[in-house]
Design an enzyme around this catalytic site. Structure first.
Site, PDB file in Angstrom:
ATOM      1  N   VAL A  14       0.778  -1.439   0.048  1.00  0.00           N
ATOM      2  CA  VAL A  14       0.219   0.007   0.099  1.00  0.00           C
ATOM      3  C   VAL A  14       0.754   1.469   0.163  1.00  0.00           C
ATOM      4  O   VAL A  14       0.747   2.395  -0.685  1.00  0.00           O
ATOM      5  CB  VAL A  14      -0.967   0.092   1.127  1.00  0.00           C
ATOM      6  N   LYS A  45      11.032  -0.937   8.238  1.00  0.00           N
ATOM      7  CA  LYS A  45      11.556  -1.449   9.195  1.00  0.00           C
ATOM      8  C   LYS A  45      12.935  -1.746   8.734  1.00  0.00           C
ATOM      9  O   LYS A  45      13.896  -1.485   9.713  1.00  0.00           O
ATOM     10  CB  LYS A  45      10.904  -2.853   9.114  1.00  0.00           C
ATOM     11  N   VAL A 132     -11.724  -0.314   4.044  1.00  0.00           N
ATOM     12  CA  VAL A 132     -12.841  -1.161   3.750  1.00  0.00           C
ATOM     13  C   VAL A 132     -12.978  -1.167   2.045  1.00  0.00           C
ATOM     14  O   VAL A 132     -12.987  -0.043   1.584  1.00  0.00           O
ATOM     15  CB  VAL A 132     -14.008  -0.651   4.371  1.00  0.00           C
ATOM     16  N   LYS A 205     -13.998  -5.331   8.492  1.00  0.00           N
ATOM     17  CA  LYS A 205     -14.585  -4.336   7.542  1.00  0.00           C
ATOM     18  C   LYS A 205     -16.140  -4.155   7.780  1.00  0.00           C
ATOM     19  O   LYS A 205     -16.576  -2.941   7.687  1.00  0.00           O
ATOM     20  CB  LYS A 205     -14.034  -4.760   6.166  1.00  0.00           C
TER      21      LYS A 205
HETATM   22  P1  NAP Z   1       3.347  -4.875   3.767  1.00  0.00           P
HETATM   23  O1  NAP Z   1       3.117  -5.103   2.101  1.00  0.00           O
HETATM   24  O2  NAP Z   1       3.622  -5.996   4.622  1.00  0.00           O
HETATM   25  O3  NAP Z   1       4.118  -3.522   3.967  1.00  0.00           O
HETATM   26  C1  NAP Z   1       4.253  -3.129   5.455  1.00  0.00           C
HETATM   27  C2  NAP Z   1       5.016  -2.154   5.447  1.00  0.00           C
HETATM   28  O4  NAP Z   1       5.351  -1.800   6.768  1.00  0.00           O
HETATM   29  C3  NAP Z   1       6.700  -2.552   5.072  1.00  0.00           C
HETATM   30  O5  NAP Z   1       7.174  -1.589   4.248  1.00  0.00           O
HETATM   31  C4  NAP Z   1       7.238  -2.567   6.396  1.00  0.00           C
HETATM   32  O6  NAP Z   1       8.842  -2.291   6.314  1.00  0.00           O
HETATM   33  C5  NAP Z   1       6.549  -1.727   7.300  1.00  0.00           C
HETATM   34  N1  NAP Z   1       6.710  -1.858   8.700  1.00  0.00           N
HETATM   35  C6  NAP Z   1       6.157  -2.760   9.341  1.00  0.00           C
HETATM   36  N2  NAP Z   1       6.542  -2.655  10.768  1.00  0.00           N
HETATM   37  C7  NAP Z   1       7.202  -1.504  10.862  1.00  0.00           C
HETATM   38  C8  NAP Z   1       7.825  -1.019  11.955  1.00  0.00           C
HETATM   39  N3  NAP Z   1       7.782  -1.220  13.098  1.00  0.00           N
HETATM   40  N4  NAP Z   1       8.190   0.346  11.538  1.00  0.00           N
HETATM   41  C9  NAP Z   1       8.446   0.911  10.288  1.00  0.00           C
HETATM   42  N5  NAP Z   1       8.064   0.134   9.166  1.00  0.00           N
HETATM   43  C10 NAP Z   1       7.177  -1.038   9.345  1.00  0.00           C
HETATM   44  O7  NAP Z   1       1.557  -4.607   4.106  1.00  0.00           O
HETATM   45  P2  NAP Z   1       0.539  -4.069   3.383  1.00  0.00           P
HETATM   46  O8  NAP Z   1      -0.300  -5.022   2.346  1.00  0.00           O
HETATM   47  O9  NAP Z   1       1.093  -2.728   2.116  1.00  0.00           O
HETATM   48  O10 NAP Z   1      -0.510  -3.329   4.127  1.00  0.00           O
HETATM   49  C11 NAP Z   1      -0.591  -2.156   4.794  1.00  0.00           C
HETATM   50  C12 NAP Z   1      -1.928  -1.900   5.725  1.00  0.00           C
HETATM   51  O11 NAP Z   1      -2.723  -1.534   4.783  1.00  0.00           O
HETATM   52  C13 NAP Z   1      -2.344  -3.084   6.488  1.00  0.00           C
HETATM   53  O12 NAP Z   1      -2.891  -2.397   7.715  1.00  0.00           O
HETATM   54  C14 NAP Z   1      -3.523  -3.740   5.512  1.00  0.00           C
HETATM   55  O13 NAP Z   1      -4.291  -4.391   6.241  1.00  0.00           O
HETATM   56  C15 NAP Z   1      -3.902  -2.450   4.701  1.00  0.00           C
HETATM   57  N6  NAP Z   1      -4.516  -2.992   3.742  1.00  0.00           N
HETATM   58  C16 NAP Z   1      -3.975  -3.640   2.617  1.00  0.00           C
HETATM   59  C17 NAP Z   1      -4.534  -4.019   1.447  1.00  0.00           C
HETATM   60  C18 NAP Z   1      -3.366  -4.701   0.379  1.00  0.00           C
HETATM   61  O14 NAP Z   1      -4.171  -4.859  -0.739  1.00  0.00           O
HETATM   62  N7  NAP Z   1      -2.315  -4.836   0.619  1.00  0.00           N
HETATM   63  C19 NAP Z   1      -5.609  -3.417   1.225  1.00  0.00           C
HETATM   64  C20 NAP Z   1      -6.403  -2.724   2.142  1.00  0.00           C
HETATM   65  C21 NAP Z   1      -5.687  -2.387   3.456  1.00  0.00           C
HETATM   66  P3  NAP Z   1       9.883  -3.123   5.327  1.00  0.00           P
HETATM   67  O15 NAP Z   1       9.434  -2.808   4.061  1.00  0.00           O
HETATM   68  O16 NAP Z   1      11.007  -2.566   5.933  1.00  0.00           O
HETATM   69  O17 NAP Z   1       9.701  -4.497   6.046  1.00  0.00           O
HETATM   70  N1  HSE Z   2      -6.937 -10.230   2.355  1.00  0.00           N
HETATM   71  C1  HSE Z   2      -7.817  -9.149   2.024  1.00  0.00           C
HETATM   72  C2  HSE Z   2      -8.758  -9.485   0.911  1.00  0.00           C
HETATM   73  C3  HSE Z   2      -7.067  -7.853   1.494  1.00  0.00           C
HETATM   74  O1  HSE Z   2      -8.813 -10.469   0.344  1.00  0.00           O
HETATM   75  O2  HSE Z   2      -9.959  -8.756   0.584  1.00  0.00           O
HETATM   76  C4  HSE Z   2      -7.557  -6.625   1.114  1.00  0.00           C
HETATM   77  O3  HSE Z   2      -8.124  -6.189   2.213  1.00  0.00           O
END
Ligand code: NAP
Ligand code: HSE
Length: 432
Positions: A14, A45, A132, A205
């Site tokens: 994201v 991180k 959501v 959600k």
């Molecule tokens: P992700 O790909 O796992 O990325 C997480 C990021 O956070 C990484 O860059 C990580 O750093 C960083 N991070 C983790 N712990 C940290 C800390 N203690 N200090 C600083 N940085 C830290 O996760 P994502 O899929 O982007 O999701 C992020 C959020 O959006 C979550 O809450 C998820 O539920 C929400 N979300 C995601 C999606 C989706 O499609 N992916 C959709 C809706 C909502 P590093 O890169 O250095 O490891």
């Molecule tokens: N695991 C979630 C899904 C990602 O399947 O909708 C987006 O929130």
């Protein structure tokens, strides 16, 4: 003109999508915000990791204070995930007078109201559109675009991975366990896939949707939840024969007796618009008193769709700051209706009974339904051959019954000596 400075926590899926859009659609964003928006610092991180996006001179750090202690940073974006650390980062941001955008559904479903109270106390903006249905601007629609309507009911496909799995089961006739690896590889499933498969992601959600749609606090633990783990190819085929499609729906409803908030597999008529929502797409079907029925459809996950929702929130804050608008919050808790338990609700049901051939007297089953005043709408019988054994699947659909009475009837039916194992039950959603 003063530039607005953004600090982002997280540069994964994201975070990368957000930086991409802020960089590549800079001009178009500025036509709306009037104030230029710049990513000043990104906190991750591990700063040595290879990144998907070019930061164009923004500082990359692993020290949170490079954002939290920087007086020039106006907006903090939390896209790390997790609960405790993210909550503390957001709280510190509010204490320093910084506005916050988060995509963190797990956090908002638990602490959305508490964090909103804190934002209000510090006069900060707080948006979480991406939490959501990813890129679909559903929270903004409920909060701003449907003013003038009383929102009565919402039926949403708000978990992309389970919709992807159910669609492939239906289209390719593959079993659930054969599709899970693909869903993982495509990045649809959470790190812990049970959050998707057991319905918890959709329930989080659903809690957020219901709270915002009805201005009534609904917490994650109040949402009834049941996932797709037990859905088989047979159920999908039997449902199709009856003119239904199986979907994992999140249902939120504002009724006179209380709030309904539930997530479970449903049979919906195959002609319903939600039945045509395929693969990882999400859709939210909203029923309002004045507008009537409307459906929001789009991508519920992924870097750019989710980044689009995050950027929408950043731009809204920038615009509000430019035009001196006071913060408006999603969690406006004006009502205190009770959340109904599943036992208090009434449904029509699909029931599959596997019975021993020649031993079953189906009138024993029908008499039990009759005793509980449950009407039978359809009754079909299919021969089933498995491991050299032959049995019968009875597929029954019922009229409406209180869940509690239906469960009692099913318990008595399961105790009949001719019934093999447990009955398979799926609710039929008729009110959408
Ligand atoms: P992700 O790909 O796992 O990325 C997480 C990021 O956070 C990484 O860059 C990580 O750093 C960083 N991070 C983790 N712990 C940290 C800390 N203690 N200090 C600083 N940085 C830290 O996760 P994502 O899929 O982007 O999701 C992020 C959020 O959006 C979550 O809450 C998820 O539920 C929400 N979300 C995601 C999606 C989706 O499609 N992916 C959709 C809706 C909502 P590093 O890169 O250095 O490891
Ligand atoms: N695991 C979630 C899904 C990602 O399947 O909708 C987006 O929130």
């Amino acid at each position: 003109m003063k530039e607005l400075q953004v600090g982002i926590f997280g540069l994964g899926t994201v975070g990368s999508g957000t930086v991409d859009i802020l960089t590549n659609n800079k001009e178009i964003i500025q036509t709306s915000t009037t104030t230029p928006v710049r990513v000043k610092t990104v906190c991750v991180k591990d700063t040595s990791k290879q990144r998907k996006v070019n930061l164009h001179g923004s500082k990359l750090t692993s020290d949170p204070n490079d954002i939290l202690d920087d007086p020039e940073i106006d907006i903090v974006v939390e896209v790390m995930g997790g609960i405790e650390y993210s909550k503390s980062v957001i709280e510190q941001a509010f204490k320093k007078g910084k506005h916050v955008v988060s995509a963190n559904k797990d956090l908002i479903a638990l602490y959305g109201k508490e964090l909103t109270d804190m934002a209000r106390k510090h006069n900060c903006h707080f948006f979480f559109e991406a939490a959501v249905a990813g890129g679909i601007p559903i929270l903004r629609a409920l909060q701003f675009s449907l003013i003038g309507n009383q929102i009565q009911k919402i039926g949403g496909i708000i978990n992309g991975s389970t919709n992807y799995i159910l669609t492939r089961m239906q289209v390719e006739e593959l079993s659930l366990d054969k599709i899970i690896d693909d869903a993982k590889r495509l990045g649809y499933l959470e790190a812990d896939p049970s959050a998707d498969l057991e319905g918890y992601d959709a329930a989080r959600k659903c809690a957020i949707l219901a709270s915002i749609a009805f201005n009534n606090l609904v917490t994650f633990d109040q949402v009834y939840v049941s996932g797709i783990n037990n859905i088989t190819l047979e159920d999908i085929k039997y449902a199709k024969n009856l003119g239904y499609t199986i979907k994992l729906l999140a249902i939120a409803e504002n009724t006179e007796s209380g709030i309904v908030a539930r997530v479970h597999p449903c049979l919906i008529p195959s002609s319903h618009p939600l039945a045509g929502v395929m693969y990882s797409f999400n859709a939210v079907y909203v029923i309002c008193d004045k507008l009537g029925e409307t459906m929001f459809y789009g991508k519920g996950a992924g870097d750019l769709p989710t980044g689009s929702a995050v950027v929408n929130d950043i731009a809204s804050i920038a615009k509000n700051i430019s035009f001196n608008q006071k913060p408006e919050y999603g969690y406006k808790i004006l009502n205190e209706s009770r959340v109904l338990s599943i036992d208090e609700q009434s449904f029509s049901y699909y029931l599959r009974l596997n019975v021993q051939k020649n031993l079953i007297n189906i009138s024993d089953v029908l008499n039990i339904f009759d005793k509980y005043k449950i009407t039978i709408k359809t009754l079909d019988k299919f021969e089933k051959k498995q491991n050299g054994n032959s049995s019968l699947d009875y597929i029954i659909t019922t009229g409406t019954s209180l869940e509690e009475s239906f469960n009692k009837a099913v318990k008595e039916i399961e105790d009949l000596s001719s019934i093999n194992g447990k009955a398979k039950i799926i609710r039929i959603e008729r009110g959408l």
